[in-house]
Design a protein around this motif. Structure first.
Motif, short mmCIF file in Angstrom:
data_model
loop_
_atom_site.label_atom_id
_atom_site.label_comp_id
_atom_site.label_asym_id
_atom_site.label_seq_id
_atom_site.Cartn_x
_atom_site.Cartn_y
_atom_site.Cartn_z
N UNK A 3 -17.73 -8.86 1.91
CA UNK A 3 -18.76 -8.47 0.95
C UNK A 3 -18.91 -6.98 0.75
N UNK A 4 -18.14 -6.17 1.57
CA UNK A 4 -18.27 -4.70 1.39
C UNK A 4 -17.82 -4.33 -0.01
N UNK A 5 -18.37 -3.26 -0.56
CA UNK A 5 -17.93 -2.86 -1.91
C UNK A 5 -16.44 -2.50 -1.88
N UNK A 6 -15.74 -2.87 -2.94
CA UNK A 6 -14.31 -2.58 -3.00
C UNK A 6 -14.10 -1.07 -2.95
N UNK A 7 -13.09 -0.66 -2.17
CA UNK A 7 -12.80 0.78 -2.05
C UNK A 7 -12.24 1.28 -3.37
N UNK A 8 -12.53 2.52 -3.69
CA UNK A 8 -11.88 3.15 -4.83
C UNK A 8 -10.38 3.23 -4.53
N UNK A 9 -9.49 3.12 -5.52
CA UNK A 9 -8.04 3.13 -5.25
C UNK A 9 -7.60 4.30 -4.37
N UNK A 10 -8.13 5.51 -4.62
CA UNK A 10 -7.70 6.66 -3.80
C UNK A 10 -8.13 6.47 -2.34
N UNK A 11 -9.38 5.98 -2.19
CA UNK A 11 -9.91 5.80 -0.82
C UNK A 11 -9.11 4.71 -0.12
N UNK A 12 -8.79 3.63 -0.86
CA UNK A 12 -8.01 2.54 -0.26
C UNK A 12 -6.64 3.07 0.16
N UNK A 13 -6.03 3.87 -0.68
CA UNK A 13 -4.68 4.39 -0.37
C UNK A 13 -4.73 5.27 0.87
N UNK A 14 -5.72 6.18 0.88
CA UNK A 14 -5.82 7.09 2.03
C UNK A 14 -6.02 6.28 3.31
N UNK A 15 -6.85 5.26 3.24
CA UNK A 15 -7.14 4.44 4.43
C UNK A 15 -5.87 3.72 4.89
N UNK A 16 -5.16 3.11 3.95
CA UNK A 16 -3.97 2.32 4.33
C UNK A 16 -2.83 3.21 4.82
N UNK A 17 -2.67 4.39 4.20
CA UNK A 17 -1.60 5.30 4.66
C UNK A 17 -1.89 5.73 6.09
N UNK A 18 -3.16 6.06 6.37
CA UNK A 18 -3.52 6.50 7.73
C UNK A 18 -3.29 5.36 8.72
N UNK A 19 -3.65 4.15 8.30
CA UNK A 19 -3.48 2.98 9.17
C UNK A 19 -1.99 2.75 9.44
#
Lengths: 221, 114
Positions: free
Chosen positions: A10-26
């Motif tokens: 239910x969390x708000x969907x991440x903005x594309x840039x934020x999602x990318x930064x998160x996934x690259x770091x992961x």
């Protein structure tokens, strides 16, 4: 009907840039952690691409010709299915004394268990000449690591098994391995790299190993 | 296993590819060119608990338990990886040695409901 936000939590969907930064770091963290690296290796001196290409080509050929001695770079299960297998190719740096120097790194506390270790050497020789080539470990009272009598098929690559002596080297957690070569029957400069500007005849060492973490229990089945 | 798209909330696999050139890692990782960091997301309402991505018999078993015990929303089923594969990596270590290893269970291939 798709509701906004993450359908799982239910969390708000991440903005594309934020999602990318998160996934690259992961992705970075996952890969470094699984390779037992604390950070991205700073590759100091680059190995000549011809040396890399030559080694990878030989090892793949080695698979076709000498099954079990070298295996191939594609897929290799360590002896314990639940242990991660490693294959290490180390290129020799040649010192003025003619010794071959190999550098290894180990994370503290890790036990590197070597299963196979072979030195690949490019020898210039006349066809049919009988050679006796010995590989010594510099330092440990010149321990003889490997000896081969061979009838040269002319100039070409030869492999020398370095186990079990090398096992002791890795267990001592040393970093630098120095090898000395002695050859009976060889022509002068048989193993010299003098005119090997391209690096394609650079000697290299291939080791197969598994890493045992501290406190690792090997579950014998 | 479903691949996620905008039209469904159900448990699915979300694909995401990280190209090592984009993050400056192609100087030390020789192969592969990138990493497929897929992950699972989506809802697992009870009527799809234990859905394939794994053996259909498991789904039937779970469904019968739900019916037989009239389980309401007490327990819930989660969207989890049900099949993964290794990532084979060929890279330079800090001594410029080439190291090759297979990292097990690194890439999520399929998602399903627990």
């Amino acid at each position: 009907e798709a509701k906004p936000g993450c359908p799982s939590c239910g969390m708000p969907t991440l903005q594309p840039d934020a999602e990318r930064a998160f996934l690259v770091e992961l992705a970075k963290q996952q890969i470094l952690q699984k390779l037992h690296l604390s950070e991205k290796p700073n590759v100091t001196h680059s190995v000549p691409r011809t040396a890399v290409a030559n080694a990878l080509r030989r090892l793949h050929l080695g698979k076709a010709r000498q099954e079990g001695v070298l295996g191939s770079l594609s897929g290799w299960e360590g002896p314990e299915m639940d242990e991660q297998g490693y294959e290490i190719i180390s290129f020799a740096e040649t010192e003025t004394t003619g010794q071959l120097r190999f550098q290894f790194t180990r994370t503290k506390g890790q036990a590197l268990h070597i299963f196979q270790a072979h030195l690949w050497l490019y020898l210039r020789a006349h066809r049919g000449s009988n050679l006796t080539l010995r590989v010594f470990l510099v330092g440990q009272r010149g321990a003889l690591l490997s000896e081969r009598q061979l009838e040269a098929r002319g100039t070409g690559w030869h492999t020398f098994s370095l186990l079990p002596a090398l096992q002791g080297f890795f267990e001592r957690q040393e970093r630098t391995l120095r090898l000395e070569l002695a050859c009976e029957g060889c022509q002068p400069n048989a193993t010299a790299l003098a005119d090997d500007a391209s690096g394609s005849h650079q000697p290299f060492l291939v080791a197969k190993a598994t890493i045992r973490e501290p406190g690792h229990r090997v579950a014998k089945r | 296993s479903l691949s996620c798209n905008q039209n469904s909330n159900l448990c699915c696999r979300k694909d995401y590819y990280v190209d090592f050139r984009d993050i400056g890692w192609n100087d030390w990782i020789i192969k592969p060119e990138g990493y497929q960091i897929n992950y699972c997301m989506g809802q697992c309402p009870l009527h799809v608990a234990g859905t394939p991505g794994m053996a259909a018999s498991f789904h039937t078993a779970v469904f019968n338990l739900v019916k037989a015990n009239n389980i309401q929303t007490a327990g819930h089923s989660c969207c989890v990886p049900t099949r993964r594969r290794p990532l084979s990596v060929l890279y330079f270590d800090r001594n410029s040695n080439i190291v090759k290893t297979d990292i097990p269970d690194m890439i999520v291939d399929a998602c399903g409901c627990s």
